[in-house]
Design a protein around this motif. Structure first.
Motif, PDB file in Angstrom:
ATOM      1  N   THR A   4       0.842  -1.206  -0.047  1.00  0.00           N
ATOM      2  CA  THR A   4      -0.019  -0.018   0.019  1.00  0.00           C
ATOM      3  C   THR A   4       0.922   1.277   0.089  1.00  0.00           C
ATOM      4  OG1 THR A   4      -0.218   0.299   2.471  1.00  0.00           O
ATOM      5  CG2 THR A   4      -1.651  -1.310   1.425  1.00  0.00           C
ATOM      6  N   CYS A  89      -8.819   4.848   0.547  1.00  0.00           N
ATOM      7  CA  CYS A  89      -8.568   3.594  -0.108  1.00  0.00           C
ATOM      8  C   CYS A  89      -7.880   3.831  -1.483  1.00  0.00           C
ATOM      9  CB  CYS A  89      -9.726   2.639  -0.112  1.00  0.00           C
ATOM     10  SG  CYS A  89     -10.145   1.832   1.651  1.00  0.00           S
ATOM     11  N   MET A  94      -5.365   0.392  -1.706  1.00  0.00           N
ATOM     12  CA  MET A  94      -5.681  -0.858  -0.783  1.00  0.00           C
ATOM     13  C   MET A  94      -7.235  -1.178  -1.110  1.00  0.00           C
ATOM     14  SD  MET A  94      -5.786   0.824   3.084  1.00  0.00           S
ATOM     15  CE  MET A  94      -6.453  -0.886   3.860  1.00  0.00           C
ATOM     16  N   PRO A  97     -12.497  -1.997   2.758  1.00  0.00           N
ATOM     17  CA  PRO A  97     -12.981  -2.806   3.752  1.00  0.00           C
ATOM     18  C   PRO A  97     -14.538  -2.692   4.116  1.00  0.00           C
ATOM     19  CG  PRO A  97     -12.159  -0.660   4.927  1.00  0.00           C
ATOM     20  CD  PRO A  97     -11.919  -0.595   3.432  1.00  0.00           C
ATOM     21  N   SER A 115      -7.432  -9.894   8.006  1.00  0.00           N
ATOM     22  CA  SER A 115      -6.713  -9.613   6.983  1.00  0.00           C
ATOM     23  C   SER A 115      -7.202  -8.161   6.095  1.00  0.00           C
ATOM     24  CB  SER A 115      -6.855 -10.780   5.886  1.00  0.00           C
ATOM     25  OG  SER A 115      -8.114 -11.068   5.627  1.00  0.00           O
ATOM     26  N   GLN A 116      -7.043  -7.669   5.259  1.00  0.00           N
ATOM     27  CA  GLN A 116      -7.444  -6.652   4.374  1.00  0.00           C
ATOM     28  C   GLN A 116      -8.821  -7.226   3.921  1.00  0.00           C
ATOM     29  OE1 GLN A 116      -5.055  -4.508   1.446  1.00  0.00           O
ATOM     30  NE2 GLN A 116      -3.273  -4.474   3.063  1.00  0.00           N
ATOM     31  N   VAL A 147      -5.524  -1.539   9.342  1.00  0.00           N
ATOM     32  CA  VAL A 147      -6.026  -2.684   8.374  1.00  0.00           C
ATOM     33  C   VAL A 147      -4.826  -3.249   7.355  1.00  0.00           C
ATOM     34  CG1 VAL A 147      -7.451  -3.238   6.398  1.00  0.00           C
ATOM     35  CG2 VAL A 147      -8.359  -2.091   8.331  1.00  0.00           C
ATOM     36  N   ALA A 148      -4.189  -2.146   6.751  1.00  0.00           N
ATOM     37  CA  ALA A 148      -2.988  -2.360   5.876  1.00  0.00           C
ATOM     38  C   ALA A 148      -1.898  -3.038   6.395  1.00  0.00           C
ATOM     39  CB  ALA A 148      -2.434  -0.889   5.533  1.00  0.00           C
ATOM     40  N   ARG A 150      -2.045  -5.079   8.987  1.00  0.00           N
ATOM     41  CA  ARG A 150      -2.626  -6.252   9.479  1.00  0.00           C
ATOM     42  C   ARG A 150      -2.291  -6.288  11.157  1.00  0.00           C
ATOM     43  NH1 ARG A 150      -1.192  -8.301   4.604  1.00  0.00           N
ATOM     44  NH2 ARG A 150      -2.750  -9.527   3.587  1.00  0.00           N
TER      45      ARG A 150
END
Length: 300
Positions: A4, A89, A94, A97, A115-116, A147-148, A150
């Motif tokens: 990302t 995003c 990425m 979500p 995970s993403q 999120v990116a 993890r």
């Protein structure tokens, strides 16, 4: 990690790596001690350990989202929230979500998902009502950084050792070996040693996990500030959210407190001792870092 545009921070990454190494080393030592103490019973420990880890890894984020009242919303139901996440995003390159809203006046946000592809980002109604669009984007960029990178999966792994140690303590205290017949000197020694070792491991792993959590929060702040190019907006959001917390009824904050590790900002903050136990850096640490980033970017 999927690539990302969130900027890496080598200093924070090295400190997080060292902390994760120490947690892993503690895990290996703990399992070795348990196997040595329990002898032929070690396969049962391995089986129980594996079952606990799978359950926590696969279900803890879903349970947390459900417990916090996260309700998924469509772009038609929450166009501004979806629009902000769409822009971020695209900026971060990425996948988007799932998006949710929690009906609570506590101004906060959180991200879950290992995970993403499984991620969910949630904002509370209290947060949406209080923040300006740029402030909201700063907070959401912080959550998307989790999120990116993890972070939910990383923190699940890191916190598992404490869960295991606590479970082993309870099993040792409540098992038939401790209560039933066949009690001898070896059993009595085990009844003392296993809870003692587990308690020590729990305390150490808890402190290491909280240290790692604070590093990851600082990393998410930095990633959000650099991605949006507006560290001052994130500073403003932090200051506003922290100040508004004092106006929330105590019962509501107490209800939210168990989920502090997931939140953008903790529901409660305390004195010097609580800094060591907190899942988040202090407000001053976060604002100082954002001020440094502002100077690096040449922004007011």
């Amino acid at each position: 990690m999927a690539r990302t545009r969130y900027a890496p921070d080598r200093g924070l990454t090295s400190r997080m790596t060292i902390t994760m190494f120490l947690i892993g080393l503690l895990y290996v030592v703990f399992m070795g001690v348990l196997i040595a103490l329990l002898g032929d019973a070690w396969p049962l420990i391995v089986l129980i350990t594996g079952g606990l880890f799978i359950a926590q890894f696969w279900f803890s984020d879903r349970i947390a989202a459900y417990s916090m009242g996260a309700r998924e919303v469509t772009p038609e139901q929450a166009p501004e929230l979806h629009g902000a996440i769409d822009r971020l995003c695209a900026l971060a390159d990425m996948p988007k979500p799932r998006v949710a809203i929690a009906e609570t006046d506590v101004p906060n946000a959180f991200a879950t998902g290992r995970s993403q592809e499984k991620a969910l980002v949630c904002a509370t109604t209290g947060l949406l009502r209080r923040l300006e669009p740029q402030e909201l984007e700063g907070v959401l960029a912080h959550e998307l950084s989790h999120v990116a990178h993890r972070d939910v999966a990383v923190m699940t792994f890191a916190s598992f050792l404490g869960v295991l140690a606590g479970s082993i303590t309870r099993m040792a205290l409540w098992s038939g070996m401790m209560r039933g017949g066949g009690r001898n000197n070896n059993t009595a020694i085990l009844a003392i040693l296993i809870p003692l070792v587990s308690a020590v491991v729990y305390v150490i792993s808890f402190l290491l996990t909280r240290l790692l959590s604070r590093y990851r929060e600082l990393s998410a702040d930095r990633g959000a500030a650099l991605l949006t190019g507006r560290p001052s907006a994130l500073s403003s959001a932090l200051t506003k959210i922290t100040g508004q917390m004092s106006r929330i009824p105590t019962r509501d904050l107490r209800r939210a407190e168990p989920f502090n590790a997931f939140f953008f900002a903790p529901a409660f903050s305390g004195g010097a001792m609580s800094k060591l136990l907190s899942s988040h850096p202090t407000l001053e640490q976060r604002l100082d870092q954002l001020a440094r980033i502002s100077r690096e970017l040449g922004r007011p």
